[in-house]
Each structure stands twice: as structure tokens, then as C-alpha cells.
Design an enzyme around this catalytic site. Sequence first.
Site, PDB file in Angstrom:
ATOM      1  N   THR A 284      -9.305 -24.873   1.321  1.00 57.65           N
ATOM      2  CA  THR A 284      -9.352 -23.421   1.136  1.00 57.65           C
ATOM      3  C   THR A 284      -9.521 -22.767   2.499  1.00 57.65           C
ATOM      4  OG1 THR A 284     -10.356 -23.656  -1.036  1.00 57.65           O
ATOM      5  CG2 THR A 284     -10.539 -21.506   0.018  1.00 57.65           C
ATOM      6  N   LYS A 359      -6.332 -18.280  -4.035  1.00 58.39           N
ATOM      7  CA  LYS A 359      -7.588 -19.044  -4.064  1.00 58.39           C
ATOM      8  C   LYS A 359      -8.752 -18.219  -3.529  1.00 58.39           C
ATOM      9  CE  LYS A 359     -10.626 -22.196  -4.449  1.00 58.39           C
ATOM     10  NZ  LYS A 359     -10.722 -23.364  -3.585  1.00 58.39           N
ATOM     11  N   LYS A 427     -18.228 -18.887   3.255  1.00 59.90           N
ATOM     12  CA  LYS A 427     -17.017 -18.909   4.089  1.00 59.90           C
ATOM     13  C   LYS A 427     -15.842 -18.266   3.361  1.00 59.90           C
ATOM     14  CE  LYS A 427     -14.468 -22.344   3.793  1.00 59.90           C
ATOM     15  NZ  LYS A 427     -13.299 -22.801   2.995  1.00 59.90           N
TER      16      LYS A 427
END
Length: 475
Positions: A284, A359, A427
Site C-alpha cells: 500500500t 486502497k 501512514k
Amino acid sequence: MANFQVGDFVWAKMTGYPYWPGKVAEPDKDVKKPSKKVEMFFIRFYGTGDYAWTKADLVHDYAEQKQKYAIGKAKGFLEAVRQIDHAVERRAKGLPDTSDEESEEESEGSDDQPLAKKAKHEKSSSATASGTPPKKRRKSAKKSLPTREEVHVSSVDNLNLTEPCVSPDTTADADSTTSIVAKDVIPTDKKIGFLGLGIMGIPMAMNLIKSGHDVTVWNRNQNKCKQLLSAGAKEGTSPADVVQQCDITFSCVSDSTAVRDLVIGNSGVLQGITSGKGYVEMSTVDNDTIKEISEAISMRGGRFLEAPVSGSKKAAETGQLVILAAGDRSLYMDGYSCFEAMGKKTFFLGELGCGANTKLIVNMLTGTFMASLAEGLSLAEKAGLDQYTLLDVLNLSAISCPLVQTKGSAILEGHFPANFPLKHQQKDLRLALQMGEVLEQPLHVAGAANELYKRTKAIGFGDRDMSCVYRAVNA
């Protein structure tokens, strides 16, 4: 007020929990001391692997206060007392306290790093200590309601396993993602590589092996390869070596820096890429990183596909990930049997970058909802409501979902296995906010949630599960 030294055995208390046996310790390098103008000690708690900065007035000598605080009857509490008594006994004999070493070994040997199992019984212990009878809770509230996947498990035996696999072009059938389907994967004859064996990577690679794929693996820490080698995988000496041996190589690492290092670093992927080789990035990361890596692979004649996954460690273990692919369509088709082995549903989203953006939006929503759930449970406690009853209500309401069921139970039981580390959730929120900045889309709720996760990471819970955000909310 006692002047404790590193190594002293104590009773210490965290907000919302009773006194617990611990030891004054040196703080970890990445754990910042709170900016409070009061004296504080860094405490490691026995029997839990947990730690916290604690105000000096909430820290007491273990031996002096044992009769007062050693009153809990819960299994986890009794185990903690047993461990500290063992450490005290060893010190009295002139032997070293080995509890820290055992804790370190456990954390190195497992990606799961649970916090204290401080379930509702701890609050009963606290109430007993204050002379107030503990509230009775319904036993059934401990268990989360079954997911739709669990409800449908009994129907698996009735499936016709002779039916052909679903075509990759029928990925718009979203309903098929809601139940566990017995897989009849026909593995590709192409050689498959897998780079990055962390919390997600190991079970993903294992499912490739179990489904009959020819798999070669590599990880910076070679010890993480052992389980897969025992299952039938081969081991590469470097990312470049794996790519040279394999037709299609998958990667799943922690962040953009790790992705770039894997590809362009010493003995990296680029050194093994030749014409026709396929590289699938399942990490990701942001859109810019995906396009940068794609360009580098393509310039060497390779094919590139992004395929980030939605799902936690449990979904990776059971092959129930949702895979969001975009980029080279031919590579998507060549590797489709691998996606079948690792996931319950694969979407081909078109142009490169669509997978990364999709995502990030999914994880942004997950992170903000997790923060809201933590706030709701904390507010219930402050209002004197039964948190287990609230969780029952939520699981019967319109917002019932696996996240409420699993993470809500984890919070109330005080057990946080690292299915999705909090630092990774923060993150992803940061990357989603960057996307919003570029597109001039305000993200007020996500921005507030990001600050909460940053705070939780700063107080030392970055490597624990994302549900640890409750610790910052309930501080």
C-alpha cells in the site's frame, strides 16, 4: 514520594485499569516521554508485554503494597503476580531477572505483539479494591457476533466443486465476496516469486504454495523464510536472484521507502528484470511511487501491475483478501491463479494508479471509523454505561461489520494482536491526506483521525494493532 530506580519492582496504574505489577525500566528509544511537568517513571508490566509512562504518585513499592493490591482473581492478573514474584525470588538469590529477555524473544519470534489481556475482570478488581461491588456483565457479551462468512461456512460442503472457476472478467459480481467459497485453484505453470515476508507476506506466500504454485521467496530477515521453505518453497539469495529465476514476482512490503529500496537498491529487482518478466506490487503506497516503479520496470522491458490488498492478517491467512489490481492487463491474466489463491475477490480497475488510490480511500475510511469506535467506547465508559452492552447494540445496528465485532472486542478485552500495525494505518491516512491535498478535496474527519493516530504512535503503540488508538482516546 518514593525515588524509584531502574529495575525496582512496583505496582503501577494506567488510566482506566487497576494497579498492576511491573518494573521501572529504561524507555525504548522510539517512545517519547509525555511533555507533562510532573515526575514520571517508565514501567514495563509483567505478564502482558505492555509498557507506559506513569505518574510518580501512581507508582508504589511492590513489596510494601502487595497485600493491598494483589487482590485480583483474573487469570492474566494472577499470572503477572506469579511472574513478578518469580523475578523477586531470583533477585533475592542473586540471580538476574530474565523476564525482559523472554519478552524480547517473544516479540522477535512473532509478528503478533499483544498488549495486556486486561479484560473486563480488571475493572472488577479495581471496583473490589475500592470497596464497590463489581457490576455483573452478561457472559454472552464477551463473544462477537458471527460474520456473514462464518454463517455461510456450513454451506461449503454443498458446493459443486466441479464447476469451472470464475472468469477474471466477471469481477463485477460483488456479491460473491460475502461468503467463503471452497477454492479449486488450477495453478499457473509459470514460476512465481514473492518478496517481503511480514505479517501479510508470509500467509499470502503460504497460500500460493498450498495451491500448488512453484514459489521462490526472499526476505531481508532470512529466518522468516523457514516456515515457507518447510512448506515447499525455494529461497532466493536476493530480490534480483528471485526475479531472474521467476516469470512473475510479487512484492508486499511496509511503505514507499521499502518499495523503492527493493526495486532500485543493491541487488534489487531492476537488476533481474528482462524482457517479458512480470512484477506485481502489492504494497500500500502512493500513486507517485507506483508510477515511478512502473516506469523503471517498463524501461527494462518488464511488465508491471499494482495489486494492493484490502484485509488484515486473518484474511491473508484464510485467502480472503480483496485484491485491487491495475496496470498491465496481460500480466493480470497470467497471474490470475495467484490472485485466486490469495484472495476472495480480485478487481481489475484499469489504468495504473487506480489500485493505489482505491486502497488509500478504503484504509482512510477504516482508520477514521476505528477512531470513532474508540471514542464511542471511551465515552460510554465515562458516562457509566456498560461497554459490552454498547458493543452488543452496535453489532445489532446498521453499522454492524467485522471491524466493530473484532476490534470492539479487542478493545474491551485489552488484547491487541498486531493484525494491522497502527503505524501502517497512520501512514495510509497520511498518504490519503496527501491525495486530498493534490486534488483539492477537504478531508476534515480523516485529518482529525490522523492526528489521533500520530499521538498514539508517539506514546509507543506504533507496532501494536490499529485498535490501540483507543489508548490515546482513553488516556
